[in-house]
Motif scaffolding. Structure first.
Motif, PDB file in Angstrom:
ATOM      1  N   MET A   1      -2.676  -5.393  -0.209  1.00 41.57           N
ATOM      2  CA  MET A   1      -2.893  -3.969   0.051  1.00 41.57           C
ATOM      3  C   MET A   1      -4.050  -3.731   1.008  1.00 41.57           C
ATOM      4  N   ALA A   2      -4.977  -4.690   1.078  1.00 38.94           N
ATOM      5  CA  ALA A   2      -6.160  -4.505   1.919  1.00 38.94           C
ATOM      6  C   ALA A   2      -5.881  -4.738   3.394  1.00 38.94           C
ATOM      7  N   THR A   3      -4.802  -5.473   3.718  1.00 35.91           N
ATOM      8  CA  THR A   3      -4.572  -5.824   5.127  1.00 35.91           C
ATOM      9  C   THR A   3      -4.344  -4.619   6.050  1.00 35.91           C
ATOM     10  N   PRO A   4      -3.622  -3.571   5.622  1.00 31.10           N
ATOM     11  CA  PRO A   4      -3.502  -2.411   6.513  1.00 31.10           C
ATOM     12  C   PRO A   4      -4.859  -1.774   6.829  1.00 31.10           C
ATOM     13  N   PHE A   5      -5.768  -1.805   5.848  1.00 30.04           N
ATOM     14  CA  PHE A   5      -7.108  -1.258   6.076  1.00 30.04           C
ATOM     15  C   PHE A   5      -7.875  -2.102   7.089  1.00 30.04           C
ATOM     16  N   LEU A   6      -7.760  -3.424   6.970  1.00 26.29           N
ATOM     17  CA  LEU A   6      -8.447  -4.303   7.906  1.00 26.29           C
ATOM     18  C   LEU A   6      -7.924  -4.109   9.326  1.00 26.29           C
TER      19      LEU A   6
ATOM     20  N   LEU B   1       0.827  -1.199   0.000  1.00 26.89           N
ATOM     21  CA  LEU B   1       0.000   0.000   0.000  1.00 26.89           C
ATOM     22  C   LEU B   1       0.865   1.254   0.000  1.00 26.89           C
ATOM     23  N   SER B   2       2.020   1.189   0.668  1.00 26.80           N
ATOM     24  CA  SER B   2       2.873   2.375   0.824  1.00 26.80           C
ATOM     25  C   SER B   2       3.220   3.022  -0.507  1.00 26.80           C
ATOM     26  N   THR B   3       3.397   2.217  -1.552  1.00 30.46           N
ATOM     27  CA  THR B   3       3.775   2.765  -2.858  1.00 30.46           C
ATOM     28  C   THR B   3       2.572   3.322  -3.613  1.00 30.46           C
ATOM     29  N   LYS B   4       1.361   3.029  -3.113  1.00 28.34           N
ATOM     30  CA  LYS B   4       0.166   3.437  -3.848  1.00 28.34           C
ATOM     31  C   LYS B   4      -0.748   4.386  -3.082  1.00 28.34           C
ATOM     32  N   ILE B   5      -0.310   4.849  -1.925  1.00 25.01           N
ATOM     33  CA  ILE B   5      -1.142   5.752  -1.131  1.00 25.01           C
ATOM     34  C   ILE B   5      -1.521   7.017  -1.903  1.00 25.01           C
ATOM     35  N   PRO B   6      -0.571   7.693  -2.579  1.00 25.55           N
ATOM     36  CA  PRO B   6      -0.946   8.903  -3.324  1.00 25.55           C
ATOM     37  C   PRO B   6      -1.992   8.638  -4.410  1.00 25.55           C
ATOM     38  N   VAL B   7      -1.831   7.517  -5.124  1.00 20.19           N
ATOM     39  CA  VAL B   7      -2.785   7.237  -6.195  1.00 20.19           C
ATOM     40  C   VAL B   7      -4.144   6.829  -5.641  1.00 20.19           C
ATOM     41  N   VAL B   8      -4.171   6.115  -4.516  1.00 19.85           N
ATOM     42  CA  VAL B   8      -5.452   5.763  -3.904  1.00 19.85           C
ATOM     43  C   VAL B   8      -6.186   7.033  -3.467  1.00 19.85           C
ATOM     44  N   LYS B   9      -5.452   7.993  -2.894  1.00 17.40           N
ATOM     45  CA  LYS B   9      -6.043   9.278  -2.511  1.00 17.40           C
ATOM     46  C   LYS B   9      -6.643   9.980  -3.719  1.00 17.40           C
ATOM     47  N   GLU B  10      -5.882  10.028  -4.806  1.00 14.71           N
ATOM     48  CA  GLU B  10      -6.338  10.704  -6.014  1.00 14.71           C
ATOM     49  C   GLU B  10      -7.547   9.988  -6.609  1.00 14.71           C
ATOM     50  N   LEU B  11      -7.505   8.661  -6.617  1.00 13.88           N
ATOM     51  CA  LEU B  11      -8.619   7.899  -7.176  1.00 13.88           C
ATOM     52  C   LEU B  11      -9.881   8.065  -6.340  1.00 13.88           C
ATOM     53  N   LEU B  12      -9.749   8.132  -5.028  1.00 10.11           N
ATOM     54  CA  LEU B  12     -10.911   8.339  -4.172  1.00 10.11           C
ATOM     55  C   LEU B  12     -11.550   9.696  -4.441  1.00 10.11           C
ATOM     56  N   ALA B  13     -10.728  10.652  -4.906  1.00 10.60           N
ATOM     57  CA  ALA B  13     -11.266  11.978  -5.233  1.00 10.60           C
ATOM     58  C   ALA B  13     -11.928  11.980  -6.609  1.00 10.60           C
TER      59      ALA B  13
END
Length: 398
Positions: A228-233, A205-217
């Motif tokens: 990637m889902a485990t940190p969220f869980l 997830l660490s390498t994709k945090i910026p893109v996840v933020k942008e995609l959520l917007a």
């Protein structure tokens, strides 16, 4: 979204002119015969043949792997031989442009080269200044050509000498494969049709945090699976057993949970050991045991995600949602490939990319049904998170 890139004119007289072309032929040996390898290699061929036919002396630059020092394993020599299957006759040059004697010898050979000939230089990452965008290295490469053409979208997120440095020293242009990537991916940034759904998987997830933020917007919904889902869980105070977990990403995951549109698995497939034929069982995410290892998303998740994707009009997919190296654990990813393929090239505009995703498309034979497949996984995601402002692209702006 349209980037105003300098493009190479097909009418420009180039007979006898030495032209440096940055390609991305960084293809793992195992993928050379697969989708990732064929895309990166095949998309370069037509343009290289055009330059050759027009009489240019074509000088190719590429990286291969992440070598810590010069070695035979990472030499690009094998690529010159492999491109014969695509009808390209390429002369390989092992010289290092950082060494004055080598550079002089190389320059003399290229000066005597016949119009239409094609040449491949040694792995650009063998040069110490490459990843630091050293001006001395950029000048050394620039001295070999009159024109620079970047046709390596997959490397444009790197501010390296062979991507950015050369472009600032001699006339530089975007190649056709690069402009095609920008045109298609730009549709995801401009005005994508809604509902816009992104499926993001993979390990870190660490390498994709910026893109996840942008995609959520930008997206109506972002479906997150895989490791990637485990940190969220964990951020939701759930147990993940012995599953792969980036502990440093839990805090960021917790912040992203507050965003609307984030969709996580509701059930998963787990195993007690990572072996060739693991014993799998399905559990809800609030019932994962202390010894369980999450290896895939579960059937209830697939049903829910299938419904979401079934009404989508724009789809982006990057990263598997399970341990695809083990066939029994890759059913979720294979199912998603088929679901997205049924929507793309019709009701929805479907885009995929990334080295770990492309083998799934090849295995399921769904690649032809996607509207576009990007050759760059990291570059594609950074293109989206940075709104197209990649270092390699900015260097080619008018």
């Amino acid at each position: 979204m349209k980037l105003n890139l300098r493009t190479f004119s097909p009418k420009q007289k180039i007979k006898g002119a030495p032209i440096l072309v940055r390609v991305d032929w960084n293809v793992p040996d195992a993928a050379v015969h697969g989708l990732e390898g064929s895309l990166k290699l095949e998309r370069s061929v037509s343009f290289i043949k055009q330059l050759s036919k027009r009489g240019a002396v074509v000088i190719l630059l590429t990286h291969f792997g992440r070598p810590k020092r010069k070695d035979k394993v990472h030499s690009t020599h094998f690529l010159a031989k492999r491109m014969k299957r695509y009808g390209l006759s390429i002369a390989f040059h092992p010289e290092s442009v950082s060494r004055p004697d080598d550079r002089k010898r190389l320059a003399e050979r290229l000066l005597k080269a016949k119009p239409g000939s094609i040449h491949l230089l040694e792995n650009v990452r063998f040069e110490k200044g490459e990843e630091k965008n050293a001006i001395s290295l950029s000048k050394a490469w620039s001295s070999l050509g009159d024109i620079f053409i970047n046709d390596a979208f997959a490397s444009c997120h790197r501010a390296h000498s062979s991507v950015v440095g050369i472009a600032k020293l001699i006339p530089s242009y975007a190649g056709p494969s690069l402009t095609e990537e920008v045109a298609h991916l730009g549709r995801l940034l401009e005005k994508p049709s809604s509902p816009f759904v992104a499926v993001i998987g993979g390990k870190k997830l660490s390498t994709k945090i910026p893109v996840v933020k942008e995609l959520l917007a930008r997206c109506d919904q972002v479906l997150v699976g895989g490791a990637m889902a485990t940190p969220f869980l964990v951020a939701k105070k759930l147990q993940v057993g012995k599953s792969y977990l980036e502990k440093d990403s839990v805090a960021d995951a917790g912040k992203l949970l507050k965003k609307t549109g984030l969709v996580l698995p509701i059930d998963v497939m787990v195993a007690d050991k990572l072996v060739v034929n693991p014993k799998l069982k399905r559990v809800m995410v609030d019932a994962i045991g202390k010894k369980d290892i999450i290896v895939d998303i579960g059937p209830s998740t697939l049903a829910a995600w299938s419904k979401i994707l079934g009404s989508s009009k724009t789809i982006l997919w990057n990263g598997p949602v399970g341990w695809t190296e083990c066939r029994p654990c890759g059913n979720g990813s294979r199912f998603l490939a088929r679901i997205i393929a049924t929507r793309a090239k019709g009701p929805a505009f479907g885009v995929s990319g990334g080295g770990d995703t492309l083998p799934i498309l090849a295995e399921t034979k769904t690649a032809k049904w996607f509207d576009f497949i990007s050759t760059g996984g990291g570059a594609m995601l950074e293109f989206l998170s940075l709104k197209g402002k990649l270092p390699g692209l900015l260097a080619l702006m008018k």
